[in-house]
Enzyme design. Structure first.
Site, PDB file in Angstrom:
ATOM      1  N   SER A  34       0.854  -1.189   0.000  1.00  0.00           N
ATOM      2  CA  SER A  34       0.000   0.000   0.000  1.00  0.00           C
ATOM      3  C   SER A  34       0.885   1.231   0.000  1.00  0.00           C
ATOM      4  O   SER A  34       1.844   1.308   0.773  1.00  0.00           O
ATOM      5  CB  SER A  34      -0.856   0.065   1.265  1.00  0.00           C
ATOM      6  OG  SER A  34      -1.610  -1.080   1.419  1.00  0.00           O
ATOM      7  N   HIS A  66      -4.491  -0.744  -4.682  1.00  0.00           N
ATOM      8  CA  HIS A  66      -3.892  -1.945  -5.267  1.00  0.00           C
ATOM      9  C   HIS A  66      -4.588  -2.232  -6.589  1.00  0.00           C
ATOM     10  O   HIS A  66      -5.799  -2.284  -6.655  1.00  0.00           O
ATOM     11  CB  HIS A  66      -4.092  -3.155  -4.355  1.00  0.00           C
ATOM     12  CG  HIS A  66      -3.263  -3.133  -3.115  1.00  0.00           C
ATOM     13  ND1 HIS A  66      -2.098  -3.829  -2.966  1.00  0.00           N
ATOM     14  CD2 HIS A  66      -3.440  -2.486  -1.961  1.00  0.00           C
ATOM     15  CE1 HIS A  66      -1.586  -3.609  -1.779  1.00  0.00           C
ATOM     16  NE2 HIS A  66      -2.383  -2.785  -1.142  1.00  0.00           N
ATOM     17  N   ARG A  86      -0.981  -6.560  -4.647  1.00  0.00           N
ATOM     18  CA  ARG A  86      -0.850  -7.728  -3.782  1.00  0.00           C
ATOM     19  C   ARG A  86      -2.213  -8.027  -3.152  1.00  0.00           C
ATOM     20  O   ARG A  86      -3.023  -7.128  -2.973  1.00  0.00           O
ATOM     21  CB  ARG A  86       0.252  -7.430  -2.773  1.00  0.00           C
ATOM     22  CG  ARG A  86      -0.170  -7.434  -1.390  1.00  0.00           C
ATOM     23  CD  ARG A  86       0.806  -7.262  -0.265  1.00  0.00           C
ATOM     24  NE  ARG A  86       2.147  -7.747  -0.286  1.00  0.00           N
ATOM     25  CZ  ARG A  86       3.189  -7.024   0.107  1.00  0.00           C
ATOM     26  NH1 ARG A  86       3.040  -5.778   0.484  1.00  0.00           N
ATOM     27  NH2 ARG A  86       4.401  -7.543   0.128  1.00  0.00           N
ATOM     28  N   HIS A  88      -4.282 -10.046   0.189  1.00  0.00           N
ATOM     29  CA  HIS A  88      -4.055 -10.268   1.620  1.00  0.00           C
ATOM     30  C   HIS A  88      -5.008 -11.332   2.176  1.00  0.00           C
ATOM     31  O   HIS A  88      -6.108 -11.517   1.634  1.00  0.00           O
ATOM     32  CB  HIS A  88      -4.311  -8.969   2.393  1.00  0.00           C
ATOM     33  CG  HIS A  88      -3.538  -7.787   1.886  1.00  0.00           C
ATOM     34  ND1 HIS A  88      -3.927  -7.070   0.778  1.00  0.00           N
ATOM     35  CD2 HIS A  88      -2.403  -7.194   2.335  1.00  0.00           C
ATOM     36  CE1 HIS A  88      -3.067  -6.090   0.554  1.00  0.00           C
ATOM     37  NE2 HIS A  88      -2.125  -6.146   1.488  1.00  0.00           N
ATOM     38  N   TYR A  90      -6.748 -10.944   4.731  1.00  0.00           N
ATOM     39  CA  TYR A  90      -7.967 -10.284   5.232  1.00  0.00           C
ATOM     40  C   TYR A  90      -9.022 -10.069   4.147  1.00  0.00           C
ATOM     41  O   TYR A  90     -10.147  -9.704   4.449  1.00  0.00           O
ATOM     42  CB  TYR A  90      -7.641  -8.969   5.955  1.00  0.00           C
ATOM     43  CG  TYR A  90      -7.051  -7.866   5.111  1.00  0.00           C
ATOM     44  CD1 TYR A  90      -7.789  -7.213   4.132  1.00  0.00           C
ATOM     45  CD2 TYR A  90      -5.735  -7.468   5.312  1.00  0.00           C
ATOM     46  CE1 TYR A  90      -7.236  -6.195   3.371  1.00  0.00           C
ATOM     47  CE2 TYR A  90      -5.168  -6.463   4.548  1.00  0.00           C
ATOM     48  CZ  TYR A  90      -5.925  -5.830   3.587  1.00  0.00           C
ATOM     49  OH  TYR A  90      -5.375  -4.841   2.837  1.00  0.00           O
ATOM     50  N   GLU A  91      -8.633 -10.319   2.891  1.00  0.00           N
ATOM     51  CA  GLU A  91      -9.630 -10.233   1.821  1.00  0.00           C
ATOM     52  C   GLU A  91     -10.431 -11.525   1.712  1.00  0.00           C
ATOM     53  O   GLU A  91     -11.255 -11.684   0.816  1.00  0.00           O
ATOM     54  CB  GLU A  91      -8.927  -9.912   0.490  1.00  0.00           C
ATOM     55  CG  GLU A  91      -8.267  -8.536   0.511  1.00  0.00           C
ATOM     56  CD  GLU A  91      -7.424  -8.255  -0.721  1.00  0.00           C
ATOM     57  OE1 GLU A  91      -8.011  -8.037  -1.785  1.00  0.00           O
ATOM     58  OE2 GLU A  91      -6.180  -8.256  -0.605  1.00  0.00           O
ATOM     59  N   ALA A 118       3.376  -1.153   3.704  1.00  0.00           N
ATOM     60  CA  ALA A 118       3.080  -0.030   4.593  1.00  0.00           C
ATOM     61  C   ALA A 118       2.946  -0.614   5.988  1.00  0.00           C
ATOM     62  O   ALA A 118       2.360  -1.687   6.150  1.00  0.00           O
ATOM     63  CB  ALA A 118       1.763   0.613   4.180  1.00  0.00           C
ATOM     64  N   MET A 213       0.025  -6.097   7.708  1.00  0.00           N
ATOM     65  CA  MET A 213      -0.892  -7.198   7.388  1.00  0.00           C
ATOM     66  C   MET A 213      -0.459  -7.971   6.136  1.00  0.00           C
ATOM     67  O   MET A 213      -1.295  -8.552   5.442  1.00  0.00           O
ATOM     68  CB  MET A 213      -2.301  -6.633   7.163  1.00  0.00           C
ATOM     69  CG  MET A 213      -2.797  -5.752   8.295  1.00  0.00           C
ATOM     70  SD  MET A 213      -4.362  -4.985   7.892  1.00  0.00           S
ATOM     71  CE  MET A 213      -4.461  -3.754   9.231  1.00  0.00           C
ATOM     72  N   SER A 214       0.835  -7.979   5.856  1.00  0.00           N
ATOM     73  CA  SER A 214       1.293  -8.669   4.628  1.00  0.00           C
ATOM     74  C   SER A 214       2.690  -9.232   4.860  1.00  0.00           C
ATOM     75  O   SER A 214       3.097  -9.439   5.991  1.00  0.00           O
ATOM     76  CB  SER A 214       1.309  -7.667   3.457  1.00  0.00           C
ATOM     77  OG  SER A 214       2.304  -6.691   3.664  1.00  0.00           O
ATOM     78  N   ASN A 237       2.310   5.427   9.551  1.00  0.00           N
ATOM     79  CA  ASN A 237       1.643   6.001  10.731  1.00  0.00           C
ATOM     80  C   ASN A 237       2.305   5.403  11.963  1.00  0.00           C
ATOM     81  O   ASN A 237       2.886   4.324  11.889  1.00  0.00           O
ATOM     82  CB  ASN A 237       0.148   5.625  10.738  1.00  0.00           C
ATOM     83  CG  ASN A 237      -0.049   4.112  10.682  1.00  0.00           C
ATOM     84  OD1 ASN A 237      -0.005   3.511   9.600  1.00  0.00           O
ATOM     85  ND2 ASN A 237      -0.227   3.502  11.832  1.00  0.00           N
ATOM     86  N   HIS A 249      -6.907   4.485   6.607  1.00  0.00           N
ATOM     87  CA  HIS A 249      -6.226   3.952   5.418  1.00  0.00           C
ATOM     88  C   HIS A 249      -5.797   5.079   4.470  1.00  0.00           C
ATOM     89  O   HIS A 249      -4.770   4.966   3.790  1.00  0.00           O
ATOM     90  CB  HIS A 249      -7.142   2.945   4.710  1.00  0.00           C
ATOM     91  CG  HIS A 249      -6.476   2.185   3.590  1.00  0.00           C
ATOM     92  ND1 HIS A 249      -5.427   1.315   3.792  1.00  0.00           N
ATOM     93  CD2 HIS A 249      -6.704   2.180   2.255  1.00  0.00           C
ATOM     94  CE1 HIS A 249      -5.034   0.816   2.627  1.00  0.00           C
ATOM     95  NE2 HIS A 249      -5.809   1.318   1.678  1.00  0.00           N
TER      96      HIS A 249
HETATM   97  N1  HPA Z   1      -1.248  -1.559  11.651  1.00  0.00           N
HETATM   98  C1  HPA Z   1      -1.355  -2.572  10.785  1.00  0.00           C
HETATM   99  N2  HPA Z   1      -1.137  -2.456   9.500  1.00  0.00           N
HETATM  100  C2  HPA Z   1      -0.762  -1.255   9.042  1.00  0.00           C
HETATM  101  C3  HPA Z   1      -0.635  -0.139   9.875  1.00  0.00           C
HETATM  102  C4  HPA Z   1      -0.889  -0.303  11.268  1.00  0.00           C
HETATM  103  O1  HPA Z   1      -0.788   0.631  12.075  1.00  0.00           O
HETATM  104  N3  HPA Z   1      -0.266   0.922   9.101  1.00  0.00           N
HETATM  105  C5  HPA Z   1      -0.169   0.450   7.828  1.00  0.00           C
HETATM  106  N4  HPA Z   1      -0.476  -0.857   7.793  1.00  0.00           N
END
Ligand code: HPA
Length: 274
Positions: A34, A66, A86, A88, A90-91, A118, A213-214, A237, A249
Site C-alpha cells: 500500500s 492496489h 498484492r 491479503h 484479510y480479503e 506499509a 498485514m502482509s 503512521n 487507510h
Molecule cells: N497496523 C497494521 N497495518 C498497518 C498499519 C498499522 O498501524 N499501518 C499500515 N499498515
C-alpha cells in the site's frame, strides 16, 4: 481436470509471464505494498504491463491503492518485474492466493524478491515516511503458505529453515544506498482492523518494531523457493496508542505518496547494487 496445486498453478503463470516477456526471464521481483505505487513509477517506465486477470491463478485485489498487474522494466541492466496489487488474507483469500504472485515471479526466474509494505511504527522516533529494512518477522497470522499437501517435485521440503528470511547481504546493499536506513522486526497480523493500544504494547514486548498485514507469508514462500529476500516497510503512521490520533487507510496512502520519490530511488539503488 485443471490442476489446483498451487505450485503447478504458479509454474503455469510463470511460463505465461516469460512468454509475454518474449522469453526474457526476469531476475528481480518487487512486490508493491500500500502506498508504494508512486515509488514504482519513479523506478522507471515499464516496457510491458500484464494484467494479472489474464494470467493463471491470480486472485482479484479488493483494496484501494492496489491494482492487479505485473510491470516489466529494465533497471541497471536487470530485467525486473513489479507486482502491483498484492492480495491479503484479510480479503478472505487463502495463503496460496496470497503468495501466488511471489511464487510466479520466482519460478519465472527471479532469484531476488523485494517485498515492500506499509506499516505502523512502534518506535516513536520513526516518523511517518521512514523506510525500514526488515531484519526478521513475527508471523502472527497463524497461517503458513506451506500448509496443505507436501510440495510436489522438485520443490524442497515444507519444513523450510527460516533462520535468515531477510537477507543480511541485501540489507547491506540497502544501507549502501541509504546509510541512514533503519532496521527492524515486522509483526504480521491478519487484520483488516488496526490494532488496539494493548495489542501494540504486547507486540513491543514481543520484539516488534513494525506492524502490518502482509509480507510474512510471501517471504516464507520465497525462501522455500530459495530466493533471496529484502523486506522494506514504509512507516505510514505511528501504531495505535503510539499515535495520538486515530488511524485511517487514507493516511497510509498519503504517506506513501509523499515518500514515493525517495522510495523509488532506494529501490533503483538496491537493484543497481545487486
Ligand atoms: N497496523 C497494521 N497495518 C498497518 C498499519 C498499522 O498501524 N499501518 C499500515 N499498515
Amino acid at each position: 481436470m485443471p490442476t489446483t496445486d498451487p505450485f503447478r498453478l504458479a509454474e503455469q503463470a510463470a511460463s505465461e509471464v516469460v512468454d509475454a516477456l518474449g522469453g526474457q526471464a526476469p531476475s528481480v521481483a518487487v512486490v508493491l505494498g500500500s502506498g508504494w505505487l508512486g515509488a514504482a513509477d519513479v523506478l522507471g517506465v515499464p516496457d510491458t504491463e500484464l494484467s494479472t486477470g489474464d494470467l493463471t491463478g491470480f486472485a482479484v485485489p479488493t483494496v484501494a491503492g492496489h491494482r492487479g498487474s505485473i510491470r516489466a522494466l529494465e533497471v541497471g541492466g536487470r530485467r525486473v518485474v513489479v507486482l502491483v496489487g498484492r492480495v491479503h488474507l484479510y480479503e478472505g483469500l487463502s495463503e496460496a492466493d496470497v503468495v501466488h504472485g511471489v511464487r510466479t515471479a520466482v519460478l519465472a526466474g527471479c532469484s531476488t524478491v523485494i517485498l515492500t509494505n506499509a506499516a505502523g511504527g512502534l518506535n516513536p522516533e520513526w516518523p511517518p515516511g521512514t523506510a525500514v529494512a526488515l531484519t526478521d518477522h513475527l508471523n502472527l497470522t497463524n497461517r503458513s503458505p506451506l500448509s496443505g499437501p507436501p510440495p510436489p517435485d522438485p520443490y524442497g521440503s515444507r519444513f523450510v529453515d527460516l533462520s535468515e528470511v531477510y537477507s543480511a547481504r541485501l540489507r547491506a546493499v540497502a544501507r549502501g544506498v541509504d546509510p541512514s536506513m533503519r532496521e527492524g522486526v515486522y509483526a504480521a497480523l491478519r487484520g483488516p482492523h488496526y490494532e488496539t493500544p494493548a495489542e501494540i504494547r504486547m507486540l513491543r514486548t514481543l520484539g516488534a518494531d513494525l506492524v502490518g498485514m502482509s509480507t510474512a507469508l510471501e517471504a516464507i514462500a520465497a525462501r522455500h523457493l530459495n530466493a533471496e529476500v529484502l523486506g522494506v516497510s514504509l512507516v505510514t503512521n505511528l501504531a495505535a496508542g503510539v499515535a495520538s490520533t486515530p488511524l485511517d487507510h487514507a493516511e497510509v496512502l498519503a504517506a506513501g505518496a509523499a515518500a514515493a520519490p525517495g522510495l523509488g530511488r532506494l529501490l533503483r539503488g538496491v537493484i543497481e547494487g545487486l
